[in-house]
Design an enzyme around this catalytic site. Structure first.
Site: not given
Ligand code: NAD
Length: 260
Positions: A14, A20-21, A41, A65-66, A156, A163, A195-196
């Site tokens: 991810g 990214s987290i 991805q 790519d999941v 959301y 989720k 980004l997400a």
């Molecule tokens: P991010 O955009 O940095 O990461 C999201 C990742 O998902 C990316 O690396 C992207 O390539 C990957 N992804 C999407 N579709 C995919 C696919 N088909 N195959 C493989 N990878 C795929 O954003 P983030 O905020 O770091 O998100 C990471 C996780 O944390 C997610 O599950 C998100 O829901 C969760 N989250 C985010 C927040 C927030 O506020 N940003 C809060 C709680 C939970």
């Protein structure tokens, strides 16, 4: 934190960029002594991920790519040619079409619903299935989730439903894998600018509301979420499984916020 993950090998899924987290957890895990491998991805993200992995001393990076059937299994096949065991997996990925992340949940289409559930929820079960044979000495799996699984947060929508399925998967997988010493937990982060995160309609409002009303008076930063991730994949949490652990400044406890 130094040495907590010494000798442990972990797969990080991810990372899109250094905000990214997944990268925050990877950085904290690296500081704690873990050896890491990464998935990305697509080729466009691959270059960046290869560089970021290199910064953390890792040369194992694999496309995944999941949404593609068999992608999770092929990652583990490749990984098993590098490592003879896997101690932990961090699953920090999700996707829903932007059109569904604004307005009413009930307008979601069948295709958008299925795609969101496949990528954001089922992929965690799929990687657990694939990784299990490499975790015969026990291990830990962590997925990233958000309060929108439990309570309604604006826009959301289908991601909240995905989720919720993901959090239920955490509990079922915890039972299925517990006998093998594999722990499964969810890490529920407060809003982090990624980004997400930015793809959710009105993200700024949610970010501000959460930081204003969280007991700590702020949202978590990436390093805090990273360290919570290290806790969940390390022996510090050896007695913990099936849990949703919040790193959100305490926001999820608030019913009615104080009159500020
Ligand atoms: P991010 O955009 O940095 O990461 C999201 C990742 O998902 C990316 O690396 C992207 O390539 C990957 N992804 C999407 N579709 C995919 C696919 N088909 N195959 C493989 N990878 C795929 O954003 P983030 O905020 O770091 O998100 C990471 C996780 O944390 C997610 O599950 C998100 O829901 C969760 N989250 C985010 C927040 C927030 O506020 N940003 C809060 C709680 C939970």
């Amino acid at each position: 934190m130094s040495g907590i993950l010494a000798g442990k090998k972990g797969l990080i899924m991810g990372v899109a960029n250094n905000r990214s987290i997944a990268f925050g957890i990877a950085r904290a895990a690296h500081e704690a002594g873990a050896e890491l491998a990464f998935t990305y991805q697509n080729e466009m993200m691959g270059k960046r991920v290869i560089t970021l992995a290199g910064d953390l001393g890792s040369s194992i990076t694999m496309p995944c790519d999941v949404a593609e059937e068999g992608a999770a299994r092929s990652v583990i096949d490749t990984l098993s040619s590098h490592w003879d065991k896997l101690d932990f997996v961090v699953h920090a990925l999700a996707f829903a079409d932007k059109s569904a992340l604004v307005g009413d949940y009930m307008d979601v289409s069948r295709d958008v619903f299925l795609e969101s559930m496949l990528i954001s929820a089922f992929s965690f079960t799929e990687i657990a299935q694939a990784a299990r044979p490499m975790m015969q000495g026990g291990g830990a799996m962590v997925t990233l989730t958000y309060l929108g699984a439990q309570r309604i947060t604006p826009n959301y929508n289908v991601m909240g439903v995905s989720k919720a399925a993901l959090e239920a998967s955490v509990r079922y997988l915890a039972v299925d894998l517990g006998g093998e010493g594999i722990r499964v937990n969810g890490l529920s982060a407060g809003p982090v600018k990624t980004l997400a995160g930015a793809a959710i309609g009105g993200a700024r409002h949610v970010f501000r509301h959460s930081e204003t009303h969280a007991p700590l008076g702020r949202n978590p930063d990436m390093d805090e979420v990273g360290r919570a991730g290290v806790y969940l994949v390390s022996d510090l949490s050896s007695g913990v499984t099936g849990e949703i652990h919040y790193s959100d400044g305490g926001y999820h406890h608030v019913g009615v916020p104080k009159d500020l």
